[in-house]
Design a protein around this motif. Sequence first.
Motif, PDB file in Angstrom:
ATOM      1  N   ALA A 183       0.832  -1.204   0.000  1.00 23.93           N
ATOM      2  CA  ALA A 183       0.000   0.000   0.000  1.00 23.93           C
ATOM      3  C   ALA A 183       0.868   1.257   0.000  1.00 23.93           C
ATOM      4  O   ALA A 183       0.587   2.226  -0.708  1.00 23.93           O
ATOM      5  CB  ALA A 183      -0.911   0.000   1.220  1.00 23.93           C
ATOM      6  N   TYR A 184       1.943   1.241   0.781  1.00 28.08           N
ATOM      7  CA  TYR A 184       2.794   2.425   0.861  1.00 28.08           C
ATOM      8  C   TYR A 184       3.519   2.669  -0.453  1.00 28.08           C
ATOM      9  O   TYR A 184       3.697   3.815  -0.877  1.00 28.08           O
ATOM     10  CB  TYR A 184       3.804   2.281   2.005  1.00 28.08           C
ATOM     11  CG  TYR A 184       4.527   3.558   2.328  1.00 28.08           C
ATOM     12  CD1 TYR A 184       5.913   3.627   2.329  1.00 28.08           C
ATOM     13  CD2 TYR A 184       3.811   4.728   2.629  1.00 28.08           C
ATOM     14  CE1 TYR A 184       6.562   4.818   2.612  1.00 28.08           C
ATOM     15  CE2 TYR A 184       4.459   5.913   2.918  1.00 28.08           C
ATOM     16  CZ  TYR A 184       5.841   5.949   2.916  1.00 28.08           C
ATOM     17  OH  TYR A 184       6.481   7.134   3.200  1.00 28.08           O
ATOM     18  N   ARG A 185       3.916   1.595  -1.112  1.00 25.74           N
ATOM     19  CA  ARG A 185       4.542   1.738  -2.431  1.00 25.74           C
ATOM     20  C   ARG A 185       3.571   2.401  -3.403  1.00 25.74           C
ATOM     21  O   ARG A 185       3.940   3.298  -4.156  1.00 25.74           O
ATOM     22  CB  ARG A 185       4.930   0.365  -2.985  1.00 25.74           C
ATOM     23  CG  ARG A 185       6.118  -0.304  -2.325  1.00 25.74           C
ATOM     24  CD  ARG A 185       6.267  -1.723  -2.884  1.00 25.74           C
ATOM     25  NE  ARG A 185       6.334  -1.694  -4.338  1.00 25.74           N
ATOM     26  CZ  ARG A 185       7.443  -1.456  -5.006  1.00 25.74           C
ATOM     27  NH1 ARG A 185       8.571  -1.247  -4.371  1.00 25.74           N
ATOM     28  NH2 ARG A 185       7.438  -1.431  -6.313  1.00 25.74           N
ATOM     29  N   LEU A 186       2.337   1.941  -3.379  1.00 23.49           N
ATOM     30  CA  LEU A 186       1.332   2.529  -4.269  1.00 23.49           C
ATOM     31  C   LEU A 186       1.116   3.999  -3.917  1.00 23.49           C
ATOM     32  O   LEU A 186       1.012   4.853  -4.798  1.00 23.49           O
ATOM     33  CB  LEU A 186       0.016   1.750  -4.155  1.00 23.49           C
ATOM     34  CG  LEU A 186      -1.118   2.223  -5.052  1.00 23.49           C
ATOM     35  CD1 LEU A 186      -0.710   2.214  -6.512  1.00 23.49           C
ATOM     36  CD2 LEU A 186      -2.353   1.349  -4.855  1.00 23.49           C
ATOM     37  N   ALA A 187       1.060   4.297  -2.620  1.00 28.74           N
ATOM     38  CA  ALA A 187       0.876   5.689  -2.185  1.00 28.74           C
ATOM     39  C   ALA A 187       2.038   6.552  -2.669  1.00 28.74           C
ATOM     40  O   ALA A 187       1.834   7.687  -3.104  1.00 28.74           O
ATOM     41  CB  ALA A 187       0.757   5.756  -0.663  1.00 28.74           C
ATOM     42  N   LEU A 188       3.255   6.015  -2.632  1.00 19.96           N
ATOM     43  CA  LEU A 188       4.424   6.781  -3.087  1.00 19.96           C
ATOM     44  C   LEU A 188       4.378   7.007  -4.592  1.00 19.96           C
ATOM     45  O   LEU A 188       4.823   8.035  -5.089  1.00 19.96           O
ATOM     46  CB  LEU A 188       5.714   6.040  -2.728  1.00 19.96           C
ATOM     47  CG  LEU A 188       6.174   6.181  -1.290  1.00 19.96           C
ATOM     48  CD1 LEU A 188       7.357   5.263  -1.009  1.00 19.96           C
ATOM     49  CD2 LEU A 188       6.583   7.620  -0.985  1.00 19.96           C
ATOM     50  N   ALA A 217       1.359   9.779  -4.872  1.00 18.69           N
ATOM     51  CA  ALA A 217       1.647  11.081  -4.266  1.00 18.69           C
ATOM     52  C   ALA A 217       3.129  11.106  -3.960  1.00 18.69           C
ATOM     53  O   ALA A 217       3.547  10.875  -2.839  1.00 18.69           O
ATOM     54  CB  ALA A 217       0.839  11.243  -2.971  1.00 18.69           C
ATOM     55  N   PRO A 218       3.946  11.374  -4.957  1.00 22.09           N
ATOM     56  CA  PRO A 218       5.330  10.924  -4.882  1.00 22.09           C
ATOM     57  C   PRO A 218       6.315  11.820  -4.157  1.00 22.09           C
ATOM     58  O   PRO A 218       7.447  11.918  -4.549  1.00 22.09           O
ATOM     59  CB  PRO A 218       5.695  10.801  -6.360  1.00 22.09           C
ATOM     60  CG  PRO A 218       4.902  11.850  -7.002  1.00 22.09           C
ATOM     61  CD  PRO A 218       3.625  11.987  -6.219  1.00 22.09           C
ATOM     62  N   ASN A 219       5.877  12.515  -3.124  1.00 16.74           N
ATOM     63  CA  ASN A 219       6.873  12.969  -2.169  1.00 16.74           C
ATOM     64  C   ASN A 219       6.418  12.387  -0.840  1.00 16.74           C
ATOM     65  O   ASN A 219       5.218  12.194  -0.612  1.00 16.74           O
ATOM     66  CB  ASN A 219       6.983  14.500  -2.149  1.00 16.74           C
ATOM     67  CG  ASN A 219       5.707  15.180  -1.770  1.00 16.74           C
ATOM     68  OD1 ASN A 219       5.347  15.208  -0.595  1.00 16.74           O
ATOM     69  ND2 ASN A 219       4.988  15.715  -2.728  1.00 16.74           N
TER      70      ASN A 219
END
Lengths: 167, 157
Positions: free
Chosen positions: A8-13, A16-18
């Motif tokens: 999930a965190y990878r997808l979030a990064l 919303a890539p900062n």
Amino acid sequence: MRLYFDAAYRLALHLAPNSRDADGLIQAAFQDVFRDLSRFDLSGPFLPWFRKILVRRYRKLRQKQRIWPGLLFSNAGWKFDPDLFHMAGDSPELAPRRQEEKGILLKALARLPENQRDVVVLFDLERLSLKEIADILDVPVGTVTGRLHRGRLNLLKWLRHYFKGRK
Amino acid sequence: MICEEVQNLVTEYFEDSLSLPEKSAVEAHLKTCPVCRSFFDEYTETVRQVRRLKLAEIPALKREFLFQNIRKNLRQAGPSRPQPARKRLAWVVVLGALVLFSLWNYRWRRRSPVPGKSFSGAAVTEFLLEEHVLTSGLSPVRVPSVLTPALTEQPRK
């Protein structure tokens, strides 16, 4: 929860890539998950459902961001944080060149229209299938293919001269 | 197959999702057209470069920090709040009622004989009766005598 946190965190990064915005997004998404847990179909896989919720939360936040810029996502504008990424096949001798290539690629990705960028990132970086992406974004597979095609053509247009000269 | 068709199918060809006849047609064209061949090579190289981007490993400390934050937020959130859709519906109903009341109030003030002035009970009764006459289609002759003389006066010849 820990089992799915990394994915999930990878997808979030990617979305919303900062890291500051990704942190906010993942926390909001987890709250949505626990609120909507009663709606989850236990016979189906959890991760695709979780991804759907994450993308839905991301879109709501982007919508609010358009009305009140800087309210939820930082005012850094849409650019990828280079520190969060590295290039596969890095070696110490080629490090300065790789840094430059990474910067060029990330700028080109950030320049894409939002709907094309989401599909290119999910397909080429996150390596989800077209069907999975269609399910997450709630659009037909044909639409996903079309956005992927236009996104890649845009990247080709911006990057062709740079990588041609590099050969 | 012409160049434009081949370039439109390049993504599906690259992802190997074309039907067999279409795939054969694209391959046959790429063998004979140097422009499309060059375009396909550049396309392949672009995708290859983009796919080299990888996310760095999430530091363990950061992962743990986020995880603890999420748990804390969930504990503080408490029982689930009313469904957002119901709240939105309630707001729509309230706002709609306010708008309707304002419209009715505005219309009533426009039709009143002395706008902006407070009315006595007799004036209100007179106004309501006038409304009744106008909307019911009664001719002035049949208007009950309780109405003011102004309404029953015959026009001067």
